[in-house]
Design a protein around this motif. Structure first.
Motif, short mmCIF file in Angstrom:
data_model
loop_
_atom_site.label_atom_id
_atom_site.label_comp_id
_atom_site.label_asym_id
_atom_site.label_seq_id
_atom_site.Cartn_x
_atom_site.Cartn_y
_atom_site.Cartn_z
N ALA A 89 -4.15 -2.46 1.83
CA ALA A 89 -4.51 -3.64 0.91
C ALA A 89 -4.62 -5.15 1.76
O ALA A 89 -5.40 -5.62 1.63
CB ALA A 89 -3.72 -3.50 -0.25
N LEU A 90 -3.32 -5.07 2.49
CA LEU A 90 -3.42 -6.27 3.22
C LEU A 90 -4.35 -6.63 4.21
O LEU A 90 -4.85 -7.49 4.35
CB LEU A 90 -2.09 -6.47 3.78
CG LEU A 90 -0.74 -6.65 2.75
CD1 LEU A 90 0.70 -6.55 3.42
CD2 LEU A 90 -0.85 -8.05 1.87
N GLN A 91 -4.44 -5.48 5.09
CA GLN A 91 -5.75 -5.53 5.91
C GLN A 91 -7.03 -5.77 5.32
O GLN A 91 -7.84 -6.76 5.90
CB GLN A 91 -5.73 -3.96 6.90
CG GLN A 91 -4.46 -3.91 7.52
CD GLN A 91 -4.60 -2.73 8.23
OE1 GLN A 91 -4.73 -1.75 7.72
NE2 GLN A 91 -4.11 -2.56 9.44
N GLN A 92 -7.49 -5.39 4.14
CA GLN A 92 -8.61 -5.49 3.53
C GLN A 92 -8.76 -6.87 3.05
O GLN A 92 -9.73 -7.40 3.24
CB GLN A 92 -8.80 -4.37 2.42
CG GLN A 92 -9.04 -3.07 2.92
CD GLN A 92 -9.09 -2.00 1.64
OE1 GLN A 92 -8.75 -2.61 0.53
NE2 GLN A 92 -9.25 -0.83 1.78
N ASP A 158 -14.87 7.37 1.43
CA ASP A 158 -14.42 5.84 1.44
C ASP A 158 -13.17 5.65 2.50
O ASP A 158 -12.12 6.10 2.07
CB ASP A 158 -14.14 5.51 -0.03
CG ASP A 158 -13.63 3.86 -0.09
OD1 ASP A 158 -13.95 3.06 0.89
OD2 ASP A 158 -13.74 3.48 -1.27
N VAL A 159 -13.60 4.80 3.40
CA VAL A 159 -12.30 4.39 4.50
C VAL A 159 -11.31 3.51 3.66
O VAL A 159 -10.50 3.19 4.40
CB VAL A 159 -13.03 4.09 5.82
CG1 VAL A 159 -13.63 5.32 6.34
CG2 VAL A 159 -13.81 2.95 5.71
N GLY A 160 -11.92 2.93 2.52
CA GLY A 160 -10.79 2.19 1.97
C GLY A 160 -9.79 2.76 1.02
O GLY A 160 -8.87 2.29 0.62
N GLU A 161 -10.01 4.34 1.03
CA GLU A 161 -9.03 4.93 0.24
C GLU A 161 -8.29 5.81 1.40
O GLU A 161 -8.84 6.09 2.44
CB GLU A 161 -9.76 5.84 -0.85
CG GLU A 161 -10.53 5.03 -1.93
CD GLU A 161 -11.11 5.76 -2.83
OE1 GLU A 161 -10.95 6.91 -2.85
OE2 GLU A 161 -11.68 5.03 -3.86
#
Length: 215
Positions: A89-92, A158-161
């Motif tokens: 989450a912080l990287q995003q 999803d690479v965000g998951e």
């Protein structure tokens, strides 16, 4: 001095802001929305941070500090703490802040490059231009997150998951774990780059890459 409840509220506000700034961008997240998500009043948010810009500064500082600590722990112990959902989450958030294109985002990237230079100085890695090395490495790492939609589309998840993120990071580790060029190929390429740089004419030196800006 703030009470314990104030500190808890401050953290809730910060965490809510990071989530909404990531989702909607800085301009798209209002003070009211952030306060509502944190379960506090807009007045309490302003009491702690003064303004949305002040809140963003606090979020940037917190995210950069946390990521730096994670990277340091990984460097020292090789513990894969950077794969925790909180770190994702912080990287995003940091990538979204850079995409915002504000002076604050640019300053944050410059700070990350300075951290990278200091890290590089502690390693056995060779770089003729340490600042360029750190800057390009940082841009390459950020690129994975900037191209989240495209990567997700071609990978089918999803690479965000977490599952997709682990797959993406695993691929990046495998890329960095083995050289893509032989020492001879790298040496020859560097010589050709030096030769090209020495042979450029005035007009060629003034050529600029077309801007990708949306402006």
């Amino acid at each position: 001095m703030s009470s314990g409840n104030d500190l808890t509220a401050r953290a809730r506000i910060r965490d809510a802001a990071i989530a909404l700034f990531t989702e909607r961008g800085i301009a798209g997240a209002t003070i009211r929305d952030i306060a509502q998500a944190a379960g506090v009043s807009s007045g309490l948010l302003r009491h702690h941070f003064g303004s949305k810009e002040g809140l963003r500064d606090a979020c940037d500082e917190f995210a950069m500090g946390q990521i730096a600590q994670i990277q340091m722990r990984f460097t020292e112990s090789q513990a894969v703490g950077a794969l925790a959902p909180e770190a994702m989450a912080l990287q995003q958030y940091l990538v979204r802040s850079l995409m915002d294109g504000s002076p604050r985002g640019s300053a944050m990237f410059a700070q990350a490059v300075e951290h990278g230079e200091r890290w590089l100085a502690t390693t056995h890695l060779e770089a003729s231009d340490p600042r360029a090395y750190a800057a390009v490495l940082g841009a390459m790492k950020m690129g994975m997150f900037l191209m989240r939609d495209q990567l997700s589309a071609v990978l089918g998840e999803d690479v965000g998951e977490v599952p997709g993120y682990l797959r993406m990071i695993r691929a990046s580790v495998e890329i960095f774990a083995q050289p893509l060029l032989t020492p001879e190929q790298a040496g020859q390429t560097l010589k050709e780059l030096d030769r090209l740089g020495d042979s450029l004419t005035g007009d060629e030196r003034s050529w600029r890459m077309p801007s990708m800006s949306k402006d």
